[in-house]
Design a protein around this motif. Structure first.
Motif: not given
Length: 67
Positions: A37-56
């Protein structure tokens, strides 16, 4: 409507780590199961585990500060 569009950052993923837990993928490329994802102009990556935890929150487009 004469605004200049900003060019995205280079697509390089050297040293990719999860923005939440700090896990690295074990290589220089982010796995296809990770989210970018891009937040405030910088790229942020989320691992599959964290992405599943915060998908909503991700699908609701909430700023990561709210998670």
């Amino acid at each position: 409507m004469d605004e200049e569009t900003q060019e995205p950052e280079a697509a390089g993923t050297e040293g990719v780590v999860c923005a939440l837990c700090g896990t690295g993928p074990g290589s220089d490329d982010a796995p296809t199961t990770w989210i970018c994802s891009v937040e405030n102009g910088s790229r942020r990556y989320l691992c599959d585990s964290c992405a599943r935890s915060h998908i909503r929150a991700i699908e609701g487009r909430l700023d990561s500060a709210w998670w």
